[in-house]
Write a protein that holds these residues in place. Sequence first.
Motif: not given
Length: 544
Positions: A411-428
């Motif tokens: 899920l992302i809140l996006y203004y442009n390539s320099t301004k965003y908040y991104y809660l994401n699923i990845s793996v480690e």
Amino acid sequence: MNIISNPILPGFNPDPSILRVGDDFYIATSTFEWYPGVQIHHSRDLKHWRLVARPLAQATQLDMRGAPDSCGVWAPDLSYADGRFWLIFTDVKRYGVTTVNGAKGASLRDFPNYVVHCDQIDGNWSEAVHLNSSGFDPALFHDDDGRSWMLNMLWDHRPGRGRFAGIQIQQFDRTAQALVGEPHLIFKGTDLGFTEGPHIYKRDGWYHLLVAEGGTGWDHAVVMARSRDLLGPYDVHPDGPVLTAAGRREGPITRAGHGDLVELKDGSPWLAYLCGRPVPGKERCILGRETAIQPMRWHDDGWLRTLDGDARPVETPQAPDLPSIPWPQDDWDGRFDRDFLPLEFQWLRTPLPERLFSLSERPGFLRLYGRETVGSHFEQALVARRLEHRRFTATTCVDFSPRCFQQAAGLILYYNSTKYYYLNISVEGEARELQLMIASPLLAEGVTMETVGRLPNGPIELRADVDGDVLIFSWRAEGDTNWHILPQRLDATILSDEVTCPGLPNFTGTFVGMACQDLSGMAMPADFSWFIYEGGEGTCAPVD
């Protein structure tokens, strides 16, 4: 009392061009790097509006891959002639930095202007025809002698020049869809500077030229001049700006400017214009530049003024004496169980959406194919909708099984390539984990990443709650009743025009939506089963 509540088009809807055809009103607004290009809203009473078209939806009309932030489609102009709609627009390809180490150099920018047409506002529009590239904000004026003319601001890239060189005009042959004759510089602007956004209207033998001036920030303004001859010279309105909120950085309506006039059947003029609504106590507008409207008046001296003559924007003007015609509400429940993307969603830059997402690959889900990094100017799998409220909740559910650390979705809140908040699923290693990625010009690192914690197997619900200037993320496994709330109280106002990297344009607004990346190049997909946006005073932060 029948009133209009401004803005009439909330959220990122700047640079309105308004048109009446019979009993129908239309407003076209800029979309910049968001695809498909240009938003067209429809109304029959100036109060109730609905989105009916995004006409630039084919590669032969618009391809913005590689376009920098806040470039792409600027200031479309919508008009009607020969029984068809005409749409003229700029597709900005480059926004050159004007200074290096404080020294002004040449400002090299690319502003190709195009025209398309269609018999129906929501039909299939023609392929784009290139007209010129001399400046941005083009508009068509159809004179009562049958001739048409194209206006645009003239860009002067030479060092030491004013950049904004004035308004030029050139005849447009509608049959050939080509410019003919020579261009004429008809207006150099006023001391406010930044002369752009031209429109011409003819009334009582006068040609009235309307322009935007003062820049698109706090000192923005609508300015008018008139002439008996289309090619000038033009005399400036004796009162100064026709509409402006200059000097006001708080309140319901600020940054008022870049307008366009429409006349009702009774001849009464209305002005549509862009505006901004700062978060209370902050000089930042996370909703971007929005569209407002208000009645105007032609005075005995032949000049246009606001009803009070004060040139100020009005938050709640009296609605016109027209039958009230509200539109039915969309009954979409947020589930992706249809074969088309709901109209409120857009993506970035590319005319090839099939490479970004599918609604058929896994029926009942929006599948995003992992593509390039968040902020890529070429091929980014990000599907989102505009923020329309300063208080809202957005939730989604994602089924995603990343195989390596280069894959992420969420899920992302996006203004442009320099301004965003991104809660994401990845793996480690072997374990899925939740990550929070933040991009901000206020961060020394530019972009930061933080691990939130490990995730259980299965689909995960993600949630964003914004209340004014505060953003809170939370998550839970599908089927759980309790939300796990992240402790960070994030500053939502960085997602605004007013927070920027020096020299970079910021003319859009904040979107919220779904994203997926696969930096390995294997296009690992993520499946989203639903997305719900709820705005207004009824929303609240999640509780344990």
